[in-house]
Design an enzyme around this catalytic site. Sequence first.
Site, PDB file in Angstrom:
ATOM      1  N   PRO A   2       0.828  -1.212   0.000  1.00 17.36           N
ATOM      2  CA  PRO A   2       0.000   0.000   0.000  1.00 17.36           C
ATOM      3  C   PRO A   2       0.859   1.256   0.000  1.00 17.36           C
ATOM      4  CG  PRO A   2      -0.615  -1.491   1.792  1.00 17.36           C
ATOM      5  CD  PRO A   2       0.639  -2.022   1.195  1.00 17.36           C
ATOM      6  N   GLU A   3       0.473   2.229  -0.819  1.00 10.56           N
ATOM      7  CA  GLU A   3       1.157   3.526  -0.855  1.00 10.56           C
ATOM      8  C   GLU A   3       0.227   4.567  -0.229  1.00 10.56           C
ATOM      9  OE1 GLU A   3       2.886   4.241  -4.775  1.00 10.56           O
ATOM     10  OE2 GLU A   3       2.951   2.104  -5.165  1.00 10.56           O
ATOM     11  N   LYS A  54       3.147   6.592   5.146  1.00  5.96           N
ATOM     12  CA  LYS A  54       2.421   5.330   5.011  1.00  5.96           C
ATOM     13  C   LYS A  54       2.078   4.754   6.384  1.00  5.96           C
ATOM     14  CE  LYS A  54       5.112   4.118   0.936  1.00  5.96           C
ATOM     15  NZ  LYS A  54       5.947   3.052   0.363  1.00  5.96           N
ATOM     16  N   HIS A  94      -5.378 -15.650   8.193  1.00  7.30           N
ATOM     17  CA  HIS A  94      -4.411 -14.554   8.225  1.00  7.30           C
ATOM     18  C   HIS A  94      -4.819 -13.435   9.190  1.00  7.30           C
ATOM     19  CE1 HIS A  94      -2.389 -16.644   5.091  1.00  7.30           C
ATOM     20  NE2 HIS A  94      -3.302 -16.400   4.166  1.00  7.30           N
ATOM     21  N   ARG A 113       1.568 -11.854   5.127  1.00  8.08           N
ATOM     22  CA  ARG A 113       3.025 -11.971   5.201  1.00  8.08           C
ATOM     23  C   ARG A 113       3.605 -11.681   6.583  1.00  8.08           C
ATOM     24  NH1 ARG A 113       5.396 -11.278   0.051  1.00  8.08           N
ATOM     25  NH2 ARG A 113       7.359 -11.666   1.091  1.00  8.08           N
ATOM     26  N   ARG A 265      13.174  -3.285  -8.522  1.00  6.53           N
ATOM     27  CA  ARG A 265      11.710  -3.194  -8.585  1.00  6.53           C
ATOM     28  C   ARG A 265      11.210  -3.220 -10.019  1.00  6.53           C
ATOM     29  NH1 ARG A 265       9.460  -1.220  -3.879  1.00  6.53           N
ATOM     30  NH2 ARG A 265       7.586  -2.162  -4.742  1.00  6.53           N
TER      31      ARG A 265
END
Length: 275
Positions: A2-3, A54, A94, A113, A265
């Site tokens: 997410p940005e 962020k 999760h 993650r 990237r």
Amino acid sequence: MPELPEVETVCIGLQEVVGKTVDHIELLDAGRGVKIGSDEISGFLISGVQRYGKYIIFELKGSSGPLNMISHLRMTGQYIPVSADEIDSKMHKHSRVVFHFKDGSYLLFNDQRKFGTMELISPMEMKEYFASRKLGPDALLELPSFNGFLKLMNKKPKLAVKTALFDQSILMGLGNIYAAELCFIAAVHPATAVAAVPETKMRLIHAAIVPLLKKAIEFNGTTFDGKYVDAKGDAGEFSQFLKVYGQKSCRICASDIVKIKLNGRGTYYCDKCQR
Ligand SMILES: [Zn+2]
């Protein structure tokens, strides 16, 4: 990952938990970045939720005084407010942290993650917390004038311009997707060293940052790999406006979009339009 627009969208959705009081927290196989104990914020009222870069900042009020919980979603973190009758259907393997509120509702933190973070900081220590991380100004709330922006970018003159744009020590909030889009808007090759970008193009990048971020927020951010969802569990809808990231052909000249690796990237650009 997410940005800024995705984190802002999550914060907008999290306004739903403002005014709620934490009864207790349940920790279920949370990652190492989750540094809150199960009873540390029991009885605290969530008085606000803000975004900075962020980071998500939960402002808490308790009998011992104010406290902030700073959280970063990292790769796959998701905050989902859930009502009492939805909890069984919304929890899954999760789900890492469950905030139980006194009114019987919940806030789920899902994180496939397990890189997401939560830590408690006194409001007095906030400045120091961000200063010690050597973070630049927030790209939406604190974007400097053009000269200030140029000075920030020139902290790393040899770095590829696209990589510099999401270097959080230069500006906070941009990531791989929006940095690629900015390079397309300014018709600059993403691998161009910062110092070699002509001033006219640097001005185009600077002028495009706030409008791009605002439009992405308007459409609830970009969901690309299916990992990012807003606080209702819905995907963002800005992907339809992406001009290079993940695209096949250029909207201006119809050439194939090129994908390269730049500083590790995945990087998309139009070989004809971006020089
Ligand atoms: Zn093109």
